[in-house]
Design an enzyme around this catalytic site. Structure first.
Site, PDB file in Angstrom:
ATOM      1  N   ARG A  17       0.627  -1.198  -0.202  1.00 24.74           N
ATOM      2  CA  ARG A  17      -0.181  -0.023   0.175  1.00 24.74           C
ATOM      3  C   ARG A  17       0.798   1.247  -0.019  1.00 24.74           C
ATOM      4  O   ARG A  17       1.096   1.859  -0.845  1.00 24.74           O
ATOM      5  CB  ARG A  17      -1.050  -0.069   1.264  1.00 24.74           C
ATOM      6  CG  ARG A  17      -2.243   0.898   1.036  1.00 24.74           C
ATOM      7  CD  ARG A  17      -1.939   2.465   1.533  1.00 24.74           C
ATOM      8  NE  ARG A  17      -1.444   2.523   2.637  1.00 24.74           N
ATOM      9  CZ  ARG A  17      -0.891   3.990   2.889  1.00 24.74           C
ATOM     10  NH1 ARG A  17      -1.304   4.829   1.927  1.00 24.74           N
ATOM     11  NH2 ARG A  17      -0.455   4.181   4.048  1.00 24.74           N
ATOM     12  N   HIS A 210       5.001   4.317  12.645  1.00 23.05           N
ATOM     13  CA  HIS A 210       5.064   4.498  11.250  1.00 23.05           C
ATOM     14  C   HIS A 210       6.059   5.547  10.869  1.00 23.05           C
ATOM     15  O   HIS A 210       5.911   6.588  10.952  1.00 23.05           O
ATOM     16  CB  HIS A 210       3.693   4.466  10.583  1.00 23.05           C
ATOM     17  CG  HIS A 210       3.575   4.928   9.292  1.00 23.05           C
ATOM     18  ND1 HIS A 210       3.173   3.698   8.251  1.00 23.05           N
ATOM     19  CD2 HIS A 210       4.281   5.850   8.278  1.00 23.05           C
ATOM     20  CE1 HIS A 210       3.589   3.917   7.033  1.00 23.05           C
ATOM     21  NE2 HIS A 210       3.920   5.059   6.883  1.00 23.05           N
ATOM     22  N   HIS A 212       9.179   7.053   8.214  1.00 27.19           N
ATOM     23  CA  HIS A 212       9.831   7.135   7.032  1.00 27.19           C
ATOM     24  C   HIS A 212      11.583   7.451   7.161  1.00 27.19           C
ATOM     25  O   HIS A 212      11.892   8.223   8.209  1.00 27.19           O
ATOM     26  CB  HIS A 212       9.067   8.285   6.270  1.00 27.19           C
ATOM     27  CG  HIS A 212       8.073   7.830   5.842  1.00 27.19           C
ATOM     28  ND1 HIS A 212       7.643   7.860   4.546  1.00 27.19           N
ATOM     29  CD2 HIS A 212       6.709   7.298   6.343  1.00 27.19           C
ATOM     30  CE1 HIS A 212       6.350   7.200   4.135  1.00 27.19           C
ATOM     31  NE2 HIS A 212       5.824   7.118   5.266  1.00 27.19           N
ATOM     32  N   CYS A 243       9.002   9.593  -2.527  1.00 26.32           N
ATOM     33  CA  CYS A 243       8.536  10.387  -3.660  1.00 26.32           C
ATOM     34  C   CYS A 243       8.733   9.745  -4.850  1.00 26.32           C
ATOM     35  O   CYS A 243      10.069   9.478  -5.110  1.00 26.32           O
ATOM     36  CB  CYS A 243       9.048  11.931  -3.360  1.00 26.32           C
ATOM     37  SG  CYS A 243       8.856  12.762  -4.874  1.00 26.32           S
ATOM     38  N   ASN A 252       9.392   4.599   3.356  1.00 27.85           N
ATOM     39  CA  ASN A 252       9.263   3.982   4.585  1.00 27.85           C
ATOM     40  C   ASN A 252      10.668   3.359   4.868  1.00 27.85           C
ATOM     41  O   ASN A 252      11.516   3.080   4.258  1.00 27.85           O
ATOM     42  CB  ASN A 252       8.503   2.969   4.575  1.00 27.85           C
ATOM     43  CG  ASN A 252       6.973   3.460   4.327  1.00 27.85           C
ATOM     44  OD1 ASN A 252       6.290   3.792   5.316  1.00 27.85           O
ATOM     45  ND2 ASN A 252       6.760   3.622   3.063  1.00 27.85           N
TER      46      ASN A 252
END
Lengths: 311, 311
Positions: A17, A210, A212, A243, A252
């Site tokens: 996802r 979560h 990055h 990106c 991530n």
């Protein structure tokens, strides 16, 4: 190392996802199913299989229904992103029993993502939460831009803690604090996670992160979160998810690099790192471009020779 | 942010030596001088300007004498790598007052690098140390493979602590624990640094670390070192310094990414991050290939909007 249910930390892979959504490559349904199967076989706790958003907005996720159907019973270990009640309808229609909602800690980000105020999004999550409880569906919530917002900048600790408390009150089982644009640093992660853990103490909520790796702080942040007691972490195979215009610059944290760091630190993930590395190599091949993770390139450190206990 | 002498941590940039030594690109003397000047102007504590090894073994460092001469007084803030007393002769002949020796914690690595046992290397460092004391030259020592060796695997804590103690006894002012091949993880870094700090307590020795980000643990390791009290850190502009066959897979931790993480965490480096990013962009251009650092790609987080204290 073999895949095992003995875990100290629960790692969710979001590559299908959050990873693929921003990748320039187009994977087929076959490829997506294969990706999810490989991740589950390696032993990740859950896979974020896709999202049920409007295909007008995120065309790459238009095939999530089909991917879930093709997975069959394996979808029982998957979750998916839903932006609203309509997304919930689609998720349960295809048989998913595990869904993730999102609300942004910054009002500007929430408006840009969902076209409404965070308050409206919380109300929507409340409606979904009641239905999920009735349907026996497990509900997660992600707090986006919890560590800072590209539009508003600073996000106050109080705003995030208030969201965490309200999500917990709504019956959400897992709450994830998301560093959506990779601005967090370790002391900030430690502070927000500690404060959030206090807020949900005794409520039976699993708090996660979560992260990055946009500015190379992702793994340091993951370790800081571990140190203060976080036991649920999102990561993306290969570290994809950045990106599309700078695919190696952002993304991530990579599942294989996270698992390598944790396992070498004596923290059990229940995940077979070698299987993960094979999956990462396979994914890079399917994407047709390199991925940001480093362990597949350098090779893992053989556990038997580099015993951490030996210094 | 401006360059300042107010620092909580002392960052040494090793790009001109450890970085360029393994890079496929060939920089001219002009370029190397410009690189060192840019690093010094940005405010790094020291620059490792090159090495005085046999040009037969490391041809890329054959011009170190010339680079130092061209730097003039700016070389006063530089250090250099010397493998032995002959290297020391060359370093002082060109006017350097700051030199670094190396000994490997693993005997196999020491043999491969210096063709002798660690015991012989220590004897050589002892001879250099006596001359350095007489000459008023500052002497550092790097303990290579302190966290593990690609040939021997595990390196025992006792071996490293013994080396640290003996180097301190020889009169070395700074001792750096090096993760030469990027195998370390945060708890290992914390444990070895803590134990080493105890060994040198009260001896007036500055203990530092030299980390590689080969497997994406470099920044987490740097933060772990900071947490236990390490205040001296090597890093390489752009994160260059990896294997020439996989230039993006390995390398030292990048100075700009380290400085970004530390400064955002409220830890003062005395370094102008914007100047460092401009230097990194310039370096990538001179090298003719991308570099592994991420902050120049993503852009730094503006300090005024993302206040750490706000969560």
């Amino acid at each position: 190392m073999t895949h095992s249910e003995e875990r100290d930390v629960w790692v969710v892979d979001v590559a299908p996802r959050d990873g693929l959504q921003n990748d320039p490559a187009e994977l087929t349904v076959d490829d997506k199913v294969e990706l999810v199967r490989r991740l589950l076989a390696a032993g990740v706790y859950r896979v974020e299989v896709g999202s049920f958003v409007s295909p007008k907005w995120v065309p790459k996720m238009a095939d999530t229904d089909e991917v879930v159907r093709r997975l069959g019973p394996a979808a029982g270990r998957c979750t998916c992103l839903i932006p609203n009640e309509r997304g919930y309808d689609r998720a349960v229609a295809v048989g998913l029993k595990d869904v993730r909602t999102v609300v942004a800690a910054s009002a500007t980000m929430n408006r840009k993502n969902f076209g409404c105020e965070p308050e409206d999004t919380l109300a929507e999550i409340g409606r979904v939460a009641r239905r999920a409880q009735a349907d026996g569906v497990r509900l997660w919530a992600v707090v986006a831009t919890a560590f800072g917002c590209p539009f508003e900048g600073r996000v106050s600790l109080g705003t995030v803690l208030d969201l965490v408390r309200r999500l917990a009150d709504l019956g959400v089982r897992e709450v994830l604090l998301a560093d959506t644009t990779g601005v967090a640093v370790p002391p900030q992660v430690a502070r927000l996670c500690e404060a959030s853990l206090s807020v949900v103490a005794g409520m039976g909520i699993q708090l996660g992160i979560h992260l990055h790796n946009t500015r190379n702080t992702g793994y340091a942040n993951a370790f800081a979160a571990w140190q203060v007691g976080i036991r649920l972490m999102d990561a993306s195979l290969g570290g994809i998810g950045g990106c599309p215009f700078a695919p190696r610059a952002t993304g991530n944290i990579a599942t294989e690099d996270l698992v390598h760091m944790l396992e070498r630190s004596g923290i059990r993930t229940g995940i077979d790192l070698e299987a993960l590395i094979r999956a990462s190599d396979w994914l890079a091949d399917r994407l047709g471009h390199g991925v940001p993770s480093l362990v597949p390139k350098a090779g893992p450190v053989p556990a038997e020779v580099y015993a951490v206990k030996g210094g």
